[in-house]
Design an enzyme around this catalytic site. Structure first.
Site, PDB file in Angstrom:
ATOM      1  CG  ASN A 198      88.164  40.113   4.943  1.00  0.00           C
ATOM      2  OD1 ASN A 198      87.155  40.471   4.140  1.00  0.00           O
ATOM      3  ND2 ASN A 198      88.714  39.201   5.371  1.00  0.00           N
ATOM      4  CD1 TRP A 199      87.126  46.336   2.201  1.00  0.00           C
ATOM      5  CD2 TRP A 199      85.384  46.772   0.762  1.00  0.00           C
ATOM      6  NE1 TRP A 199      88.109  46.869   0.827  1.00  0.00           N
ATOM      7  CE2 TRP A 199      86.529  47.238   0.040  1.00  0.00           C
ATOM      8  CE3 TRP A 199      84.754  46.735  -0.442  1.00  0.00           C
ATOM      9  CZ2 TRP A 199      86.759  48.477  -0.904  1.00  0.00           C
ATOM     10  CZ3 TRP A 199      84.476  48.039  -1.455  1.00  0.00           C
ATOM     11  CH2 TRP A 199      85.224  48.812  -1.251  1.00  0.00           C
ATOM     12  CE  LYS A 200      87.239  40.642   8.800  1.00  0.00           C
ATOM     13  NZ  LYS A 200      86.735  40.023   9.944  1.00  0.00           N
ATOM     14  CG  HIS A 204      88.039  35.101   7.404  1.00  0.00           C
ATOM     15  ND1 HIS A 204      87.870  35.492   8.741  1.00  0.00           N
ATOM     16  CD2 HIS A 204      89.008  36.366   7.169  1.00  0.00           C
ATOM     17  CE1 HIS A 204      88.050  36.427   9.177  1.00  0.00           C
ATOM     18  NE2 HIS A 204      88.784  36.793   8.465  1.00  0.00           N
ATOM     19  CD  GLU A 211      85.318  37.175  10.594  1.00  0.00           C
ATOM     20  OE1 GLU A 211      84.723  37.824   8.827  1.00  0.00           O
ATOM     21  OE2 GLU A 211      85.321  38.360  10.887  1.00  0.00           O
ATOM     22  CD  GLU A 232      92.629  37.535   9.307  1.00  0.00           C
ATOM     23  OE1 GLU A 232      93.146  37.805   8.907  1.00  0.00           O
ATOM     24  OE2 GLU A 232      91.937  36.577   8.992  1.00  0.00           O
ATOM     25  N   GLY A 292      88.484  41.692  14.969  1.00  0.00           N
ATOM     26  CA  GLY A 292      87.482  42.616  15.219  1.00  0.00           C
ATOM     27  C   GLY A 292      87.752  43.067  16.450  1.00  0.00           C
ATOM     28  CB  SER A 346      92.446  44.425  15.802  1.00  0.00           C
ATOM     29  OG  SER A 346      91.389  43.952  16.882  1.00  0.00           O
ATOM     30  N   GLY A 399      90.235  43.896   8.324  1.00  0.00           N
ATOM     31  CA  GLY A 399      89.453  43.642   8.116  1.00  0.00           C
ATOM     32  C   GLY A 399      88.377  45.301   8.091  1.00  0.00           C
ATOM     33  N   GLY A 400      88.816  45.829   9.870  1.00  0.00           N
ATOM     34  CA  GLY A 400      87.987  46.923   9.207  1.00  0.00           C
ATOM     35  C   GLY A 400      88.818  47.901   8.534  1.00  0.00           C
TER      36      GLY A 400
HETATM   37  P1  PGA Z   1      90.366  43.579  11.557  1.00  0.00           P
HETATM   38  O1  PGA Z   1      89.557  42.025  10.403  1.00  0.00           O
HETATM   39  O2  PGA Z   1      90.719  44.017  10.710  1.00  0.00           O
HETATM   40  O3  PGA Z   1      88.507  43.778  11.897  1.00  0.00           O
HETATM   41  O4  PGA Z   1      90.604  42.788  12.688  1.00  0.00           O
HETATM   42  C1  PGA Z   1      90.607  40.754  10.178  1.00  0.00           C
HETATM   43  C2  PGA Z   1      90.294  39.993   8.969  1.00  0.00           C
HETATM   44  O5  PGA Z   1      89.315  39.258   9.990  1.00  0.00           O
HETATM   45  O6  PGA Z   1      90.871  39.909   8.204  1.00  0.00           O
END
Ligand code: PGA
Length: 256
Positions: free
Chosen positions: A9-11, A94, A96, A164, A170, A210, A231-232
């Site tokens: 997930n590149w966000k 998600h 977020e 999650e 993050g 993470s 994510g990251g």
């Molecule tokens: P993260 O994000 O790996 O940067 O913690 C995961 C996600 O939000 O899907």
């Protein structure tokens, strides 16, 4: 046996040209790894370009969000119909989106329905906040999110769930493999009660929060966990390739 999946997930990262560059750097390495679903979810504006680049490869694409109406006067939104021929998956609910865009269970429910209608496979995210976790309310929260998001749906064919925990996203503070396995096992049980054992056994449930090259195996090795939503680390070529390779190796050992 459930096919493992690693989804990146590149966000809200990468311009179109940066996305192209990133995919070009990953393409050959990722394409070679088989027996596992490799999904990347770039921002909407890069989906078409990334699709061109990945055509004919084993890499699959997902979107990060969707609106639930097919078309009309909804300025700035992206409809399921627009995504249907661009990608195979869509991340829904998600944390977020729940946090910054007020997405409720009712909205995620409409989005899941809208996605399924055009045969997009939802990656439905659920997870608890730190204080909920500390108060021992994880199962209650996750059950509530699942029942709201799946309300009124017969079995959502193609559904994937991502557990999650919000405190792990993050933050660099991942859950432990055992913790994640336990909650994911609980999610499978909940699905089993709603849709039956067979469907629950076939459902893929990912862990997210993470995940890095350093801890991926700890999660993917767990019996209930079928992969990761990353994510990251999905923006770093070496990290993402390493995570996908680890998942493919575990799969190979299990089936070999
Ligand atoms: P993260 O994000 O790996 O940067 O913690 C995961 C996600 O939000 O899907």
């Amino acid at each position: 046996m459930r096919t493992p999946m690693i989804a990146g997930n590149w966000k809200m990262n990468t311009t179109v040209s940066e996305a192209i560059e990133l995919v070009n750097e990953m393409l050959l390495g990722l394409d070679k790894i088989d027996n596992i679903d490799k999904v990347i979810c770039p921002p909407f504006i890069s989906l078409a370009a990334v699709r061109e680049l990945t055509k004919g490869s084993s890499i699959k694409l997902g979107a990060q969000n969707i609106y639930f109406k097919e078309k009309g006067a909804y300025t700035g939104e992206i409809s399921p119909l627009m995504l249907a021929d661009l990608c195979e998956f869509v991340i829904i609910g998600h944390s977020e989106r729940r946090l910054y865009f007020n997405e409720t269970g009712k909205i995620t429910n409409k989005k899941v329905q809208a996605a399924l209608k055009v045969k997009l496979k939802p990656i439905l995210c659920v997870g608890e906040k730190l204080e909920e976790n500390e108060a021992g309310r994880t199962e209650k929260i996750v059950t509530g999110q699942l029942s709201a998001s799946l309300a009124g749906l017969g079995y959502p064919n193609g559904l994937i769930i991502a557990y999650e925990p919000i405190w792990a996203i993050g933050t660099g503070k991942a859950a432990t493999g055992e913790q994640a396995n336990e909650t994911i096992g609980f999610i499978r049980q909940t699905i089993s009660q709603k849709y039956g054992r067979r469907i629950a056994q076939d459902l893929r449930i990912l862990y997210g929060g993470s995940v890095t090259a350093a801890n991926a195996t700890e999660f993917i090795n767990q019996p209930e966990i079928d992969g990761a939503l990353v994510g990251g680390a999905s923006l770093k070529v070496d990290q993402f390739l390493s995570i996908v390779k680890q998942a493919a190796e575990i799969r190979h050992c299990l089936s070999g």
